[in-house]
Design an enzyme around this catalytic site. Structure first.
Site, PDB file in Angstrom:
ATOM      1  N   SER A  81       4.177   2.887  -8.929  1.00 62.58           N
ATOM      2  CA  SER A  81       5.371   3.589  -8.457  1.00 62.58           C
ATOM      3  C   SER A  81       5.838   3.039  -7.109  1.00 62.58           C
ATOM      4  O   SER A  81       6.985   3.206  -6.739  1.00 62.58           O
ATOM      5  CB  SER A  81       5.068   5.071  -8.297  1.00 62.58           C
ATOM      6  OG  SER A  81       4.069   5.256  -7.312  1.00 62.58           O
TER       7      SER A  81
ATOM      8  N   HIS B 124      -2.737   5.069  -4.313  1.00 61.17           N
ATOM      9  CA  HIS B 124      -2.287   5.069  -2.913  1.00 61.17           C
ATOM     10  C   HIS B 124      -3.422   5.489  -1.961  1.00 61.17           C
ATOM     11  O   HIS B 124      -3.458   5.071  -0.808  1.00 61.17           O
ATOM     12  CB  HIS B 124      -1.132   6.057  -2.715  1.00 61.17           C
ATOM     13  CG  HIS B 124       0.204   5.547  -3.169  1.00 61.17           C
ATOM     14  ND1 HIS B 124       0.562   5.501  -4.489  1.00 61.17           N
ATOM     15  CD2 HIS B 124       1.273   5.061  -2.478  1.00 61.17           C
ATOM     16  CE1 HIS B 124       1.805   5.018  -4.586  1.00 61.17           C
ATOM     17  NE2 HIS B 124       2.253   4.751  -3.383  1.00 61.17           N
TER      18      HIS B 124
END
Lengths: 263, 263
Positions: free
Chosen positions: B12, B187
């Site tokens: 993403s 992340h």
């Protein structure tokens, strides 16, 4: 007759600058001394005894520099130390902060008021007394905001981290039906624009900076202490003065000279 | 025989760079294509249908540029889209991410495991199946982390906001007795240093980047797809390429050329 002595203002850090701005807007002829106790920020999770002692040494520092009045521009320090300062200096004009429970209780239509503040403020006897006195007919939901003061101290008023942190504090209050939010810490008005984005337009945000400036003016007038100018503003930090100097343009709106103070 | 075609990796946003680093460390001779779908970050709160469609167009983009294998370097995208990709490209090597529930269930001594992940990952059927399969004997506490991806996208790996936000997510897990924390989003390894400061030294942090690189190597070897080099790494962003270029030195460890892709 005018009294050109300055007004001493202090806070755990930069939050009190939100109050200082209101004081300058209302009383532009007054000279101001601002002390950021950044060497000991945040106050929110410190003991009342520790904070009371900080208030004493800072008050002495400001009085030695000629302050004619003191503004404790910090909710947590007010809760812990303002009574003690008034006792020590009975003739002095001392103004403190407190969460605006009364105006919020009057403003709410849903009957549910949220209070964003530090743990220290929310735990204080002073806050409990405020609720007893002014909030008997409304539901008050308190929300401590650990970490938010640190974001604002760093000048991060709109960063992704500040945004997410604040959203996590505010959303539960909205979910409970709050239509009025009290900003119970002088740091928080600096994130009002961010807060405004997060809450429906009908939600009222209540802070106390302007009311404190008005109250200060009333006292200075009554006691014949108003200055006629020219005004001078001086800053001290018990932490890193260059850090305070760096955020002054953002939080105070212009540059300023910051001195170190080892109180 | 060597296959010099590149490996396509996507996420993403920048989170997949934590996986890309592991792949490069293990397979330094492989050329890599990395696509950050930053025009649509974060995936965590988007619908599975939307994410599945993103996976399709990104996979096409990477295959058009000659990818011999795909790594879905995003837990949320894996949960929503990897099965669909495997169905569309049955002959292709496709590797996805999943929270490391099995190793965590083996590592815990307290019997309480915490999972930090996006809402999308935690809500997915794939995650429920993982728990059923590997976590029947331990207590698993899930913690969505809204806002954390945005902090990392901004390169704020140690800011006061990121710190406070992360502490708010982690402390409840520690309070519940977790001694093992799964980083269930690609992340999150970028805030491992910060996390390490917050948790007692006995707490184990589990992420999957290295395991995914190992698994990818096994598949490439088995299928005769290993490259011999020289390797080249190229980056695309569906958002602002200059933004990705700016954080590459922090998150990837060196500069890189980033192209715009309008997928």
């Amino acid at each position: 007759m005018a009294d050109e002595a300055p007004i001493g203002v202090f806070d755990s850090g930069v939050g009190g600058l939100s109050v200082l701005r209101e004081i300058r807007a209302r009383l532009p002829q007054e000279s101001l001394l601002y002390l950021a106790d950044s060497g000991h920020v945040p106050y929110g999770e410190k003991s009342p005894d520790f904070i009371r002692e900080r208030c004493r040494v800072i008050a002495e520092f400001l009085l030695e520099r000629g302050a004619k009045a003191l503004v404790v521009a910090c909710n947590t320090a007010t809760a812990a130390g303002v009574a003690d300062l008034r006792e020590r200096y009975p003739a002095l004009t001392v103004v403190g902060m407190e969460p605006a429970v009364k105006p919020a209780a009057q403003a709410t239509r849903s009957g549910v008021v949220g209070v964003l503040a530090t743990t220290g403020t929310l735990k204080s006897a002073k806050f409990a007394a405020l609720l007893d006195r002014f909030a008997s007919d409304v539901r008050v939901i308190t929300q401590p905001c650990p970490g938010l003061v640190e974001c604002i101290e760093a000048g991060e008023l709109e960063s992704p981290g500040t945004r997410a942190l604040l959203a996590g504090f505010v959303q539960p209050l909205l979910d409970e039906g709050c239509d009025t939010l009290i900003l119970g810490c002088t740091h928080y008005p600096f994130v009002k624009p961010l807060l405004r984005e997060m809450v429906p337009s009908g939600v009222v945000l209540v802070d106390t900076g302007a009311a404190v400036a008005r109250h200060l003016e009333t006292l200075l007038v009554a006691r014949g202490l108003l200055a006629s100018g020219p005004a001078r503003v001086r800053f001290w930090s018990s932490g890193d003065p260059s850090r305070l100097a760096r955020v002054l343009p953002i939080l105070w709106g212009e540059n300023g000279t910051v001195s170190n103070c080892s109180v």
